[in-house]
Structure formats: structure tokens, C-alpha cells
Design a protein around this motif. Structure first.
Motif, PDB file in Angstrom:
ATOM      1  N   THR A  70     107.363  19.035  44.719  1.00  0.00           N
ATOM      2  CA  THR A  70     108.254  18.703  43.614  1.00  0.00           C
ATOM      3  C   THR A  70     107.563  18.691  42.257  1.00  0.00           C
ATOM      4  N   GLU A  71     106.298  19.021  42.213  1.00  0.00           N
ATOM      5  CA  GLU A  71     105.626  19.018  40.919  1.00  0.00           C
ATOM      6  C   GLU A  71     105.362  20.431  40.456  1.00  0.00           C
ATOM      7  N   TRP A  72     105.724  20.735  39.208  1.00  0.00           N
ATOM      8  CA  TRP A  72     105.591  22.100  38.705  1.00  0.00           C
ATOM      9  C   TRP A  72     104.749  22.082  37.438  1.00  0.00           C
ATOM     10  N   GLN A  73     103.469  22.434  37.579  1.00  0.00           N
ATOM     11  CA  GLN A  73     102.564  22.548  36.429  1.00  0.00           C
ATOM     12  C   GLN A  73     101.624  23.722  36.681  1.00  0.00           C
ATOM     13  N   PRO A  74     102.093  24.963  36.482  1.00  0.00           N
ATOM     14  CA  PRO A  74     101.284  26.126  36.862  1.00  0.00           C
ATOM     15  C   PRO A  74      99.881  26.120  36.255  1.00  0.00           C
ATOM     16  N   THR A  75      99.731  25.587  35.040  1.00  0.00           N
ATOM     17  CA  THR A  75      98.423  25.670  34.391  1.00  0.00           C
ATOM     18  C   THR A  75      97.376  24.801  35.092  1.00  0.00           C
ATOM     19  N   ILE A  76      97.808  23.712  35.752  1.00  0.00           N
ATOM     20  CA  ILE A  76      96.817  22.902  36.473  1.00  0.00           C
ATOM     21  C   ILE A  76      96.983  23.018  37.987  1.00  0.00           C
ATOM     22  N   GLY A  77      97.641  24.092  38.408  1.00  0.00           N
ATOM     23  CA  GLY A  77      97.655  24.405  39.837  1.00  0.00           C
ATOM     24  C   GLY A  77      98.669  23.649  40.671  1.00  0.00           C
ATOM     25  N   LYS A  78      99.759  23.174  40.051  1.00  0.00           N
ATOM     26  CA  LYS A  78     100.819  22.537  40.852  1.00  0.00           C
ATOM     27  C   LYS A  78     102.028  23.453  40.846  1.00  0.00           C
ATOM     28  N   PHE A  79     102.327  23.964  42.034  1.00  0.00           N
ATOM     29  CA  PHE A  79     103.385  24.975  42.101  1.00  0.00           C
ATOM     30  C   PHE A  79     104.537  24.535  43.001  1.00  0.00           C
ATOM     31  N   GLY A  80     105.204  23.474  42.669  1.00  0.00           N
ATOM     32  CA  GLY A  80     106.364  23.061  43.467  1.00  0.00           C
ATOM     33  C   GLY A  80     107.624  23.280  42.658  1.00  0.00           C
ATOM     34  N   VAL A  81     108.421  24.279  43.042  1.00  0.00           N
ATOM     35  CA  VAL A  81     109.544  24.694  42.198  1.00  0.00           C
ATOM     36  C   VAL A  81     110.755  23.764  42.361  1.00  0.00           C
ATOM     37  N   LEU A  82     110.661  22.820  43.306  1.00  0.00           N
ATOM     38  CA  LEU A  82     111.828  21.976  43.596  1.00  0.00           C
ATOM     39  C   LEU A  82     112.320  21.193  42.380  1.00  0.00           C
ATOM     40  N   SER A  83     111.408  20.784  41.500  1.00  0.00           N
ATOM     41  CA  SER A  83     111.865  20.010  40.343  1.00  0.00           C
ATOM     42  C   SER A  83     112.762  20.870  39.446  1.00  0.00           C
ATOM     43  N   LEU A  84     112.404  22.160  39.315  1.00  0.00           N
ATOM     44  CA  LEU A  84     113.242  23.051  38.501  1.00  0.00           C
ATOM     45  C   LEU A  84     114.580  23.318  39.188  1.00  0.00           C
ATOM     46  N   ILE A  85     114.505  23.575  40.517  1.00  0.00           N
ATOM     47  CA  ILE A  85     115.742  23.848  41.263  1.00  0.00           C
ATOM     48  C   ILE A  85     116.667  22.642  41.199  1.00  0.00           C
ATOM     49  N   ASN A  86     116.065  21.462  41.348  1.00  0.00           N
ATOM     50  CA  ASN A  86     116.855  20.236  41.315  1.00  0.00           C
ATOM     51  C   ASN A  86     117.612  20.099  39.998  1.00  0.00           C
ATOM     52  N   ALA A  87     116.912  20.359  38.889  1.00  0.00           N
ATOM     53  CA  ALA A  87     117.574  20.249  37.583  1.00  0.00           C
ATOM     54  C   ALA A  87     118.685  21.286  37.458  1.00  0.00           C
ATOM     55  N   THR A  88     118.426  22.514  37.943  1.00  0.00           N
ATOM     56  CA  THR A  88     119.460  23.552  37.894  1.00  0.00           C
ATOM     57  C   THR A  88     120.692  23.120  38.682  1.00  0.00           C
ATOM     58  N   LEU A  89     120.454  22.568  39.894  1.00  0.00           N
ATOM     59  CA  LEU A  89     121.589  22.151  40.714  1.00  0.00           C
ATOM     60  C   LEU A  89     122.361  21.017  40.044  1.00  0.00           C
ATOM     61  N   MET A  90     121.632  20.118  39.379  1.00  0.00           N
ATOM     62  CA  MET A  90     122.329  19.003  38.730  1.00  0.00           C
ATOM     63  C   MET A  90     123.211  19.479  37.583  1.00  0.00           C
ATOM     64  N   THR A  91     122.665  20.322  36.700  1.00  0.00           N
ATOM     65  CA  THR A  91     123.495  20.814  35.594  1.00  0.00           C
ATOM     66  C   THR A  91     124.684  21.615  36.146  1.00  0.00           C
ATOM     67  N   THR A  92     124.428  22.417  37.198  1.00  0.00           N
ATOM     68  CA  THR A  92     125.507  23.208  37.786  1.00  0.00           C
ATOM     69  C   THR A  92     126.598  22.300  38.344  1.00  0.00           C
ATOM     70  N   LEU A  93     126.176  21.208  39.023  1.00  0.00           N
ATOM     71  CA  LEU A  93     127.139  20.262  39.596  1.00  0.00           C
ATOM     72  C   LEU A  93     128.026  19.671  38.499  1.00  0.00           C
ATOM     73  N   PHE A  94     127.410  19.192  37.418  1.00  0.00           N
ATOM     74  CA  PHE A  94     128.196  18.599  36.333  1.00  0.00           C
ATOM     75  C   PHE A  94     129.138  19.642  35.727  1.00  0.00           C
ATOM     76  N   ALA A  95     128.619  20.866  35.567  1.00  0.00           N
ATOM     77  CA  ALA A  95     129.451  21.917  34.986  1.00  0.00           C
ATOM     78  C   ALA A  95     130.673  22.168  35.861  1.00  0.00           C
ATOM     79  N   MET A  96     130.471  22.240  37.192  1.00  0.00           N
ATOM     80  CA  MET A  96     131.598  22.535  38.061  1.00  0.00           C
ATOM     81  C   MET A  96     132.554  21.349  38.152  1.00  0.00           C
ATOM     82  N   LEU A  97     132.026  20.126  38.001  1.00  0.00           N
ATOM     83  CA  LEU A  97     132.905  18.948  37.995  1.00  0.00           C
ATOM     84  C   LEU A  97     133.871  19.006  36.818  1.00  0.00           C
TER      85      LEU A  97
END
Lengths: 319, 410
Positions: free
Chosen positions: A79-106
Motif C-alpha cells: 500500500t505504499e507508493w514512493q518509487p524514488t525510495i523503492g516502495k512500489f505498492g500501487v494499492l494506495s493509488l488504486i484505492n483513491a481512484t476507486l473512492m473518487t469513482t464511487l462518489f462520482a457514481m453515487l
């Protein structure tokens, strides 16, 4: 002698006939073939575009996953995404995308469907001819303008309602405004689906004593359901790929949170922020854009294909 | 079908009441959509106009004993000579392409204001507060900035249209961005129009039902739904990076541009983006041409291309034009691909050709909106008005041309 003359004449006549036949035969026209070839090339440009997208996204993503410390498992589970220091967990970005999408569809689904039912079942033709184009103006407004709207109107409004716990950048504001942006899409696609339901179905329902509401909700909407679901899925795809609203209003900096009042960066927001500066080639940042782009491309493509299938199905039934 | 209208218990008045309530709800959702549009417009207007509190860097009364507007040209020139360094004056004249002697007094006055008086906006208030809470604002300004003057200001003015980018909000303008957008559109249309119309003709007139053509059609439909930012990534990888020799003009011997982040790269990226929309619109226009027209042409002995060129295309032209303008208005408002292709908001030189660095209207709006100061919100709103006016006039042109051309057609 005489015989020979007749013979010659016959031959002459035959050759004349052949000449006529020859003249009428379809001749190869170089110009026409060339033009047809050029037109085919024009059509093929779209294929090249797709190949270009898949090839470039695939190539750079491959480079991304070959970098030391990047694994597909980590990419999709951390869940941590910081490519410059070697953390490659895309879930935090996906999570935010899903949240905005959910609110938009609501926002977009109930309002869009409600407006579609009103326009197709209740509104007089005159009212519809005015209301529909005005609603469609919303679809023509550039998304950066919606970003401005989210930041200058929606966020202060949310802060006035919910107090200081709402951050200046937050996913709720971005999502709600995105819902307004998608509303006309959901409305006009659903309206098309509802209008395609044959009159006979409505008349049969009225004949059985149903009221207007009962006809609309229990007969017309179920009959148009595949089209409405298609509109919904296309709306989700639009929300997932939307960039400017989230780049302006949802905040910058990945943040794994379920709190709608907090700032969190979406996939598209991340791509826009990283590439906004002069990003240098072949760095982890640069390559990560392509990996996330690939994720974005495949997910929206999947949603679009499903949506098209559904639309095709309801067309087959009623046309 | 087990709803309440099938149960004998339900009573009619109740059912009609429920029907009425839901009708109101459905109407309300339509109204909310319209309301959102109204609020959007009001928000923008609210930020474009309003009161400003302005403080002069140099007190005007120390410059002359009369109001500055009343001074003669030589008096204004004398002030410039006294207060502005020789080098600065020379730079102004060189950049502006004029000499101080030849310009009228009005322009000299403008120079005195910009170079000597240097009024700065300390506070800016939105329109509705300005109209309804004027007294409060005046009290607040009197307390915070005692020597400020308050007046009503429109952030959208002539200077905003003719100035280029500046870091001072009230001096910043959109000229460079307008030219950038214009150049991008020209390249987009030059690239996408012929290919789009060609593809539409191929698919509607020539294509048999073979698998190749089915793949092309499906592919176009799917490309129309790809998010714009993905096109931006494609543009970055192909036009900016791989083809940088071509897009920076090095291949043609153009000097001075180092990377492929040029108008050309942006225009081509936008071209790819609008291509599917343009093809689909053009296809509909070509499909709407009645078949009898084609058959009459074939009957007179025309070839397929002659039929298309002389009959199908002229008849489909209004539709194709409208579709193109719709695609173009999409391209004008798109921001995300331009961010990736490398529009920079700090450019203050008009693009000189297709191999120039550039900025565009939506990029300026994005940049100004993302700044915290209220004055940048004001000019972002003003730029939005410019953008919306451009879009609306394009659509008006589309509707008018279509109406005219359709009326003329037999």
C-alpha cells in the motif's frame, strides 16, 4: 472470290464485336486502386494507434518490472507508493481512484437515471427538446473547468458543512464534481435505452391498469436494464480515466486511506503530477507512469468492451 | 411482475400519490443537473469580477502636482526618464518594437503606471461579496491597508487578452496560450481531418464484411473510450521521445529547440485523440447519404471514386463538418495529454511555428487554479471565460454552417 469477301467481312464484324466487348470490359483503373489503398491506410491508422499504445505501455512497463526491487506481487499488494525510495505498492493509488469513482457514481447514477426517466417517460416533447441539450452542455464543459469548480466551490461547501476535518484537497469533493460531469453521459445513454423500449409494452401495462410510475419502474426500466447497466459501466470507465478534476482537487501525494475528507492521489493524478515537471527518461518515476498507464488502459478497455456488449444486446432485442 | 399494482389490496389513490411523489423526484434529479450548470457559471462569474484593494508602490502625488491622466506627453516622458533606468527603458523599447517618441501619450501613461507607480492588488473579493457586503469590505481594507484604493475590477479585460504570461496576476494574460491553442488545433485538424474522413469513407463505402474491416471498426469504437491521459503517455513515448528529431525540427535543420516538447508533438497527440471521434461522426454523416444518389451516379457510368467525390462527399459534408467541429472543441478543452507532452505554463513567447515550445489555454487554467493566492483564481476564472467563449462560438459556427449548407442542398 465472292466467298472470300464474305469471309473477310465476317471476320471484320467479329473483330468489331470483340472491340466493343473489349471496350465494355472493366478496365483496371490505377488511380481508383491507389485511392482505395490510401483510404484503407487511413482506416489502418487506428490499428497502428492501438498497437502503439500497447507496445509502448508494454515495453516501458517491462522495464519497470525489471528494475531491482520491483515485483508484480509487491506492486499489486503493498500500500505504499514512493518509487524514488523503492516502495512500489500501487494499492494506495488504486484505492483513491476507486473512492473518487464511487462518489462520482453515487451522484451520477441516481441523478442520471432519474433525469433519464423524467425525460423519456414524463416530459412533454417540447420540454425534452429544451432540457436535453441544456443538460448536454454539462458534457461539453472542459474537465479542467470542473477541477476549478471542485476547488473553489465544492470544497468550501463541504468545509462549511462538515467543518475543519475536511482537508483543502480531498477525494469527496473531487468525486462529487466528477459525478456532475458524468451525469449527462449516464442520462443520455439511459434515455436512449428507455426510448428504445417499444410503445406496445407501455400500452400493455397501462391496459392492465398500471399508473405511469408503475409502468416506468416495473416495465420500461427492466426492459431497458442492459442499456442502463451499459451506461453505468461506461460512466465508471470515464471516472477511472478522468484526470484534471482529481489532479486539482483530490490532492497530490499517495495516501492509503478510506477517509473521504483526506487528500489522496489517484492513478491519473499521479501520472499528471510526475509528468508535469521535466521528467527525465528511464528513471523509476518515468517507467512507473507507463506501468500505471497500462493498468489504466486495460481496466478502462475492459469496462468499455463490457458496456458495448450490453448495448449491442439490447439493440438486438428491440430493433 | 409482483409489484403493488398486481395486488388487489392496493388502493388507487395511494398509488397515484406515490406516483406523484416519484414524478417530483425524477423532475428534481433533472433540475439538480441544471442547477449544477447554473452554479458552475455563477462560480466563474463570481471570480472574474469584483472589488480589489490596490496599493501603489510609488505615491502618485509625489510624481506630479496634477493627476497623472492630465499630464502632457513630455511631462510623462520626464517622469519615465527620472524614475526608470536607461537600460530598462531600452529593454522596453526593444521588446515592444517601438520608440518612446513615436507612441501616443496614452501608451506613455500606461508605461508610467506599469514601470513607476506599480499598483499591486493586495486583496481581491468575489463578485457577490462585493455587491452585498461592500461596507464590510471597505472597513476591512481600511484597517489592513490604510493607503489602498478600492475599486471595481474586471479581471477579464483587454490587457488580459493581449498580454503574455507573467508572474504578477494583474499583468498576466492569455495571448501566448491562445496562440498555442490555435497552433495545436491547426495541426490537429490538418492531421486528423483527412485521415478521419478517409477512414470513414473506407469503412462505409469500400469495406467488405471481412474480418480485417470488422477489427478496424471495433478498434475505432474502443479507441474512442480510451482515457485522454493514455494518449498523453503515447504522445510522450512516441512523438516527444522516439521521434524527437522530427518533432524538434532537427531533421529539417531547425535550430534552437532541444527536445520534442513542441507544438507539433502536441498537435499530433491531439490528432490521435480526436481521430476516433471524428471517424465515428463522419461515418454517420456518410451513412446518412441516401443510396439512390449513389445508384443514380453509377447508372450514369461513374466509377466508385467519382460517385464518392462528386456526390457522396458533398452531400455528407455538413455532417462531416459538424462532427469535425465537435471533435475540435473536445481537443481545445483537453488538458491531460498536454501536461504529458510537455506544455509549460512559464512560456511567454508566442509560438513562432510548429517547432516551438508552447503553452495552451487549459494548461494556464490548470496552473493558475493550482496556486493558492486568490488573484490567480481570478485570472483562472477569466481564462475559463475565454475558453468557454471560444468553445461556444465554435459550436455556433458548426450549427450555422450546417443549417446553411443543408438548406442549399437539393
Amino acid at each position: 472470290m465472292e466467298n472470300q469477301i464474305v469471309k473477310q467481312q465476317v471476320i471484320r464484324m467479329e473483330s468489331a464485336e470483340q472491340l466493343v466487348i473489349h471496350k465494355l470490359r472493366k478496365r483496371p483503373r490505377l488511380g481508383e486502386t491507389f485511392i482505395q489503398g490510401f483510404l484503407f491506410f487511413c482506416g489502418a491508422v487506428s490499428i497502428f494507434t492501438t498497437i502503439g499504445i500497447v507496445f509502448e505501455l508494454g515495453k516501458e512497463s517491462l522495464l519497470f518490472f525489471q528494475m531491482p526491487g520491483v515485483t508484480l506481487v509487491e506492486f499489486l499488494t503493498k500500500t505504499e507508493w514512493q518509487p524514488t525510495i523503492g516502495k512500489f505498492g500501487v494499492l494506495s493509488l488504486i484505492n483513491a481512484t476507486l473512492m473518487t469513482t464511487l462518489f462520482a457514481m453515487l451522484v451520477a447514477l441516481p441523478l442520471g437515471l432519474g433525469a433519464a426517466i423524467y425525460l423519456s417517460e414524463y416530459a412533454t416533447p417540447r420540454a425534452r427538446s429544451i432540457l436535453k441539450p441544456v443538460l448536454e452542455v454539462l458534457a461539453g464543459v472542459p474537465t479542467v473547468v470542473y477541477g476549478f469548480f471542485a476547488l473553489t466551490t465544492m470544497t468550501p461547501l463541504l468545509r462549511a458543512i462538515f467543518g475543519e476535518q475536511v482537508q483543502v484537497y480531498n477525494t469527496l469533493s473531487a468525486g462529487l464534481v466528477m459525478g456532475i460531469m458524468i451525469l449527462p453521459l449516464v442520462c443520455s445513454m439511459s434515455e436512449d435505452a428507455l426510448s428504445a423500449v417499444p410503445r406496445s409494452l407501455r400500452e400493455a401495462a397501462y391496459g392492465l391498469g398500471a399508473t405511469r410510475l408503475e409502468t416506468a419502474v416495473q416495465v420500461v426500466v427492466p426492459a431497458a436494464l442492459s442499456g442502463i447497466i451499459a451506461a453505468f459501466i461506461l460512466g465508471v470507465s470515464r471516472a477511472v480515466g478522468e484526470t484534471m478534476i482529481v489532479a486539482l482537487a483530490a490532492g497530490s501525494g499517495p495516501n492509503f486511506t478510506f477517509d473521504p475528507f483526506q487528500a489522496a492521489e489517484t492513478m491519473t493524478g499521479y501520472i499528471a503530477r510526475i509528468s508535469g515537471g521535466d521528467v527525465s527518461y528511464d528513471t523509476p518515476d518515468y517507467n512507473s507512469i507507463f506501468a500505471i498507464g497500462l493498468l489504466l488502459f486495460t481496466s478502462t478497455l475492459l469496462l468499455n468492451v463490457i458496456s458495448r456488449r450490453l448495448v449491442a444486446r439490447f439493440r438486438e432485442v428491440y430493433e | 411482475m409482483s409489484g403493488y399494482f398486481s395486488t388487489p389490496k392496493s388502493n388507487l389513490a395511494m398509488r397515484h400519490r406515490v406516483g406523484g411523489v416519484w414524478k417530483a423526484i425524477f423532475f428534481l434529479s433533472t433540475a439538480i443537473g441544471l442547477l449544477a450548470l447554473a452554479v458552475l457559471v455563477i462560480t466563474i462569474l463570481d471570480d472574474v469580477f469584483g472589488l480589489v484593494a490596490v496599493v501603489d508602490k510609488v505615491d502618485r502625488t509625489t510624481l506630479a502636482d496634477r493627476p497623472l491622466e492630465d499630464l502632457e506627453k513630455d511631462e510623462l516622458l520626464a517622469i519615465l526618464d527620472k524614475k526608470v533606468s536607461v537600460n530598462r527603458l531600452r529593454t522596453i523599447q526593444r521588446n515592444g518594437g517601438f520608440t518612446l517618441d513615436e507612441i501616443p501619450a496614452g501608451e506613455v501613461y500606461e508605461l508610467v503606471i506599469a514601470e513607476v507607480v506599480k499598483p499591486t492588488v493586495e486583496e481581491s473579493y468575489p463578485l457577490f461579496d462585493s455587491l452585498f457586503k461592500r461596507a464590510e469590505i471597505e472597513a476591512e481594507v481600511a484597517q489592513k491597508h490604510p493607503d489602498a484604493t478600492i475599486y471595481f475590477y474586471s479581471w477579464l479585460n483587454q490587457r488580459f487578452l493581449t498580454n503574455s504570461m507573467s508572474t504578477t496576476p494583474q499583468l498576466a494574460g492569455v495571448r501566448t496560450a491562445l496562440f498555442g491553442s490555435l497552433w495545436i488545433i491547426v495541426i490537429t485538424v490538418a492531421f486528423a481531418f483527412p485521415i478521419g474522413v478517409g477512414a470513414a469513407i473506407y469503412l462505409e463505402e469500400y469495406a467488405s464484411r471481412s474480418w480485417v474491416n470488422r477489427v478496424i471498426q471495433t478498434n475505432i469504437d474502443n479507441l474512442a473510450g480510451v482515457p485522454s491521459i493514455v494518449y498523453g503517455i503515447l504522445g510522450l513515448a512516441i512523438f516527444v521521445r522516439t521521434l524527437s528529431a522530427l518533432t524538434s525540427g532537427k531533421a529539417f535543420g531547425v535550430e534552437g529547440v532541444e527536445t520534442g516538447r513542441t507544438v507539433l508533438a502536441a498537435g499530433l497527440t491531439m490528432g490521435l485523440l480526436v481521430l476516433p471521434i471524428l471517424i465515428i461522426n463522419a461515418q454517420e454523416a456518410v451513412r446518412a447519404v441516401p443510396n439512390s444518389l449513389r445508384q443514380a451516379s453509377y447508372g450514369l457510368g461513374a466509377t466508385q471514386w467519382q460517385t464518392i467525390w462528386h456526390h457522396v462527399l458533398p452531400s455528407a459534408f455538413p455532417g462531416i463538418l459538424t462532427g469535425t467541429i465537435l471533435a475540435v472543441s473536445r481537443a481545445i478543452g483537453e488538458t491531460a495529454p498536454l501536461i504529458l507532452v510537455g506544455a509549460s505554463s512559464l512560456i511567454n513567447k508566442d509560438p513562432q511555428g510548429i517547432f516551438s515550445y508552447f503553452t495552451a489555454l487549459p494548461i494556464q487554467i490548470y496552473n493558475w487554479t493550482s496556486r493558492p493566492q486568490a488573484e490567480f483564481r481570478n485570472i483562472a476564472a477569466a481564462a475559463i471565460i475565454v475558453l468557454l467563449v471560444v468553445l461556444l462560438s465554435l459550436n455556433a459556427v458548426a450549427i450555422l454552417t450546417r443549417n446553411r449548407l443543408t438548406r442549399r442542398a437539393p
